[in-house]
Motif scaffolding. Structure first.
Motif, PDB file in Angstrom:
ATOM      1  N   PHE A 171       7.246  -6.135  -7.973  1.00 52.05           N
ATOM      2  CA  PHE A 171       7.111  -4.690  -8.157  1.00 52.05           C
ATOM      3  C   PHE A 171       6.534  -3.955  -6.953  1.00 52.05           C
ATOM      4  O   PHE A 171       6.401  -2.734  -6.971  1.00 52.05           O
ATOM      5  CB  PHE A 171       6.252  -4.410  -9.404  1.00 52.05           C
ATOM      6  N   GLY A 172       6.187  -4.695  -5.899  1.00 52.01           N
ATOM      7  CA  GLY A 172       5.681  -4.045  -4.694  1.00 52.01           C
ATOM      8  C   GLY A 172       4.243  -3.591  -4.855  1.00 52.01           C
ATOM      9  O   GLY A 172       3.442  -4.213  -5.560  1.00 52.01           O
ATOM     10  N   ASN A 173       3.902  -2.467  -4.216  1.00 56.65           N
ATOM     11  CA  ASN A 173       2.523  -1.972  -4.240  1.00 56.65           C
ATOM     12  C   ASN A 173       2.183  -1.352  -5.595  1.00 56.65           C
ATOM     13  O   ASN A 173       2.917  -0.497  -6.108  1.00 56.65           O
ATOM     14  CB  ASN A 173       2.317  -0.932  -3.135  1.00 56.65           C
ATOM     15  N   ILE A 174       1.086  -1.791  -6.162  1.00 56.01           N
ATOM     16  CA  ILE A 174       0.590  -1.258  -7.434  1.00 56.01           C
ATOM     17  C   ILE A 174      -0.800  -0.697  -7.191  1.00 56.01           C
ATOM     18  O   ILE A 174      -1.680  -1.382  -6.654  1.00 56.01           O
ATOM     19  CB  ILE A 174       0.527  -2.350  -8.525  1.00 56.01           C
ATOM     20  N   SER A 175      -1.008   0.572  -7.568  1.00 55.73           N
ATOM     21  CA  SER A 175      -2.304   1.221  -7.387  1.00 55.73           C
ATOM     22  C   SER A 175      -2.783   1.806  -8.705  1.00 55.73           C
ATOM     23  O   SER A 175      -1.998   2.364  -9.470  1.00 55.73           O
ATOM     24  CB  SER A 175      -2.194   2.342  -6.339  1.00 55.73           C
ATOM     25  N   VAL A 176      -4.073   1.649  -8.950  1.00 54.35           N
ATOM     26  CA  VAL A 176      -4.693   2.155 -10.185  1.00 54.35           C
ATOM     27  C   VAL A 176      -5.987   2.865  -9.825  1.00 54.35           C
ATOM     28  O   VAL A 176      -6.780   2.372  -9.000  1.00 54.35           O
ATOM     29  CB  VAL A 176      -4.986   0.988 -11.164  1.00 54.35           C
ATOM     30  N   GLU A 177      -6.199   4.037 -10.431  1.00 51.28           N
ATOM     31  CA  GLU A 177      -7.455   4.753 -10.215  1.00 51.28           C
ATOM     32  C   GLU A 177      -8.584   4.005 -10.910  1.00 51.28           C
ATOM     33  O   GLU A 177      -8.488   3.656 -12.090  1.00 51.28           O
ATOM     34  CB  GLU A 177      -7.351   6.182 -10.760  1.00 51.28           C
ATOM     35  N   ASN A 178      -9.659   3.783 -10.192  1.00 47.71           N
ATOM     36  CA  ASN A 178     -10.770   3.005 -10.743  1.00 47.71           C
ATOM     37  C   ASN A 178     -11.429   3.677 -11.938  1.00 47.71           C
ATOM     38  O   ASN A 178     -11.999   3.001 -12.798  1.00 47.71           O
ATOM     39  CB  ASN A 178     -11.816   2.750  -9.654  1.00 47.71           C
ATOM     40  N   LYS A 179     -11.330   4.992 -12.018  1.00 53.32           N
ATOM     41  CA  LYS A 179     -12.015   5.704 -13.101  1.00 53.32           C
ATOM     42  C   LYS A 179     -11.438   5.369 -14.482  1.00 53.32           C
ATOM     43  O   LYS A 179     -12.084   5.621 -15.505  1.00 53.32           O
ATOM     44  CB  LYS A 179     -11.965   7.208 -12.864  1.00 53.32           C
ATOM     45  N   ILE A 180     -10.222   4.785 -14.519  1.00 54.83           N
ATOM     46  CA  ILE A 180      -9.639   4.431 -15.820  1.00 54.83           C
ATOM     47  C   ILE A 180      -9.904   2.969 -16.184  1.00 54.83           C
ATOM     48  O   ILE A 180      -9.479   2.500 -17.232  1.00 54.83           O
ATOM     49  CB  ILE A 180      -8.121   4.705 -15.858  1.00 54.83           C
ATOM     50  N   LEU A 181     -10.606   2.255 -15.309  1.00 61.66           N
ATOM     51  CA  LEU A 181     -10.904   0.845 -15.577  1.00 61.66           C
ATOM     52  C   LEU A 181     -12.191   0.727 -16.383  1.00 61.66           C
ATOM     53  O   LEU A 181     -13.255   1.158 -15.953  1.00 61.66           O
ATOM     54  CB  LEU A 181     -11.034   0.066 -14.266  1.00 61.66           C
ATOM     55  N   GLU A 182     -12.080   0.153 -17.557  1.00 56.51           N
ATOM     56  CA  GLU A 182     -13.248  -0.003 -18.422  1.00 56.51           C
ATOM     57  C   GLU A 182     -14.132  -1.146 -17.928  1.00 56.51           C
ATOM     58  O   GLU A 182     -13.651  -2.111 -17.324  1.00 56.51           O
ATOM     59  CB  GLU A 182     -12.789  -0.295 -19.850  1.00 56.51           C
ATOM     60  N   ASP A 183     -15.412  -1.033 -18.183  1.00 53.06           N
ATOM     61  CA  ASP A 183     -16.338  -2.140 -17.932  1.00 53.06           C
ATOM     62  C   ASP A 183     -16.039  -3.236 -18.953  1.00 53.06           C
ATOM     63  O   ASP A 183     -16.659  -3.341 -20.013  1.00 53.06           O
ATOM     64  CB  ASP A 183     -17.786  -1.671 -18.077  1.00 53.06           C
ATOM     65  N   GLN A 184     -15.050  -4.058 -18.628  1.00 53.59           N
ATOM     66  CA  GLN A 184     -14.537  -5.028 -19.593  1.00 53.59           C
ATOM     67  C   GLN A 184     -15.543  -6.133 -19.884  1.00 53.59           C
ATOM     68  O   GLN A 184     -16.357  -6.504 -19.041  1.00 53.59           O
ATOM     69  CB  GLN A 184     -13.239  -5.643 -19.077  1.00 53.59           C
ATOM     70  N   ILE A 185     -15.446  -6.657 -21.090  1.00 50.69           N
ATOM     71  CA  ILE A 185     -16.292  -7.784 -21.485  1.00 50.69           C
ATOM     72  C   ILE A 185     -15.792  -9.047 -20.789  1.00 50.69           C
ATOM     73  O   ILE A 185     -14.595  -9.334 -20.774  1.00 50.69           O
ATOM     74  CB  ILE A 185     -16.279  -7.965 -23.013  1.00 50.69           C
TER      75      ILE A 185
END
Length: 476
Positions: A171-185
């Motif tokens: 899929f090539g380059n994948i980017s995600v905004e950190n603000k949507i990443l939950e403090d996962q268990i």
């Protein structure tokens, strides 16, 4: 160059979905293309889904498919244990190491508080994200809570600004905004790790270089990478595979009645045919050739040719591929995958081994999997046949047909030694005496004795029906 190591990491639920097996095949091919290692790791952190004997079942399935594990629970190497429930101390050690590094924290929030947060998110019509309430607890507060026996989980401390990116082979380059990443268990209160955390720890400690998995993990991979970065570990190469959908466009599911490998195997599909077909689900060769042995696939497999688009599980295409292998199968092997189905469907007690072998050989070019023979050979086991539809129309289409059948009946009566040569001679004599040929010769005979307009070699069909049955049908 570092040795390629891939892993197949199923949950021990007792059977292998088609999509799971496709993943295993791709992981095997990625490794073996470069003479690498293919590892089996059992992900049994969800103990409620565990099925006894599942590990042996996975080994058996993969062995049937030719996918040999270089390491695993039943053939351990240097990186065991290979079952996650036997690695709990390892996960605990690394989770607490992250706490010490400031990359994770203890969370003591009760289920009631978390439910309230979820409810509030629903009211505000937004995705639920844990609010980090326990992130700022002091060491003293944490120590007191642990001393008092309060249950806790360990959560990953995610960055809340910026963007996390990575390169995926498909899929090539994948980017995600950190603000949507939950403090996962990372570590649950019962001491078991979460899927994400155990994967990262195991993949690193087992020296996995290439991670191939379904593209449902495409957008959550930044969470994995942040764990690699937090430990200072090298990230693996990611190869996210397109989803496998049914012909209805829905994700394949055993619950929806979609076939598992064993369902297909028990119906008389050949493992090499199944593997060949599944390798084509989301991948193609550079020259568009579609029939390959596993060894040939390993030589040419290039993950860069994996498609981004969902793959459709097409039973007709599976049958086409499998039929290629059926046609090449020795008669002894073909009998092994067909005769048990005949025995289940019909009374074959009065049929000799020679007769059954002849029948199976006769239909070898007409079936694409073992069980399919059942629906094609009812004319040999049912006393009565019905001539209807297009076949009936044909039988009424030409005045010469009645003559053909009368002449052929007399020729059959005159056969003393019932064999293929004499049956062929009877057909040729009918051709000369009734002065017909081609369609007007063969089709009336076939329809009258079998009820079908088309089928395998006519002399063999007549031979297997037997003289009495043939005469009885000709005289009706």
């Amino acid at each position: 160059m570092k040795k390629i190591r891939t892993r197949y990491a199923p949950s021990p639920t007792g059977f292998m979905h088609i999509g799971n097996l496709r993943s295993a095949i791709f992981e095997y091919l990625i490794a073996k293309h470069d003479d690498g290692d293919f590892i089996l790791r059992i992900e049994d952190t969800d103990q409620t889904r565990k099925v006894d004997g599942a590990v042996e079942f996975i080994y058996k399935t993969c062995e049937l498919c030719g996918l040999k594990f270089d390491e695993g629970p039943n053939n351990p190497g240097l990186y065991g244990p290979y079952t996650q429930s036997e690695r709990l101390d390892i996960y605990s050690k690394y989770a607490h190491e992250l706490v010490e590094k400031g990359k994770a924290y203890y969370c003591f929030c009760s289920e009631e508080r978390l439910q309230d947060l979820r409810h509030q998110a629903e009211l505000e019509k937004r995705a639920f994200l844990y609010d980090g309430y326990c992130k700022n607890l002091t060491k003293e507060e944490i120590a007191n809570k642990i001393k008092n026996g309060e249950k806790y989980v360990i959560r990953q401390k995610m960055p809340k600004e910026g963007i996390s990116s990575y390169e995926d082979v498909v899929f090539g380059n994948i980017s995600v905004e950190n603000k949507i990443l939950e403090d996962q268990i990372l570590l649950k209160s019962d001491g078991f790790p979460t899927y994400n955390f155990a994967n990262v720890v195991d993949d690193h400690l087992m020296a996995i270089t290439h991670v191939a998995r379904g593209n449902e993990y495409l957008m959550s991979t930044p969470k994995y990478n942040l764990l690699y970065d937090a430990f200072g570990w090298e990230r693996p190469v990611y190869i996210h595979l397109p989803m496998v959908l049914g012909e209805d466009g829905q994700k394949l599911s055993k619950r929806n009645g979609d076939a598992s490998f064993m369902d297909l195997y028990n119906d008389g599909y050949l493992p090499e045919g199944i593997v060949n077909y599944l390798a084509l689900l989301g991948w193609s060769s550079s020259d568009n050739v579609e029939i390959f042995t596993l060894e040939e696939l390993a030589k040419i497999f290039d993950p860069k040719r994996i498609s981004k688009s969902p793959a459709i599980y097409d039973v007709k295409k599976l049958n086409w591929v499998n039929a290629h292998y059926i046609k090449k199968l020795p008669i002894e092997k073909l009998c092994e995958i067909t005769i048990p189905h005949l025995k289940d469907a019909y009374n074959i007690e009065d049929k000799s081994t020679e007769w059954l072998n002849h029948l199976v050989k006769l239909y070898q070019k007409h079936i694409s999997y073992g069980k399919e023979i059942v629906s094609l050979v009812s004319l040999f086991f049912n006393d009565d046949i019905v001539i209807e539809g297009e076949a009936k129309e044909f039988m009424e289409s030409d005045a010469s047909i009645e003559t053909v059948l009368k002449v052929f009946e007399e020729e059959i009566k005159n056969i003393d030694n019932w064999n293929l040569d004499n049956i062929t001679l009877a057909i040729n004599n009918t051709k000369d005496k009734a002065n017909v040929k081609g369609k007007l010769l063969y089709m009336p005979i076939r329809i009258k004795v079998s009820g079908q307009m088309h089928g395998p070699e006519l002399p063999d069909t007549i031979y297997l029906l037997g003289k009495d049955v043939v005469l009885n049908r000709l005289q009706k």
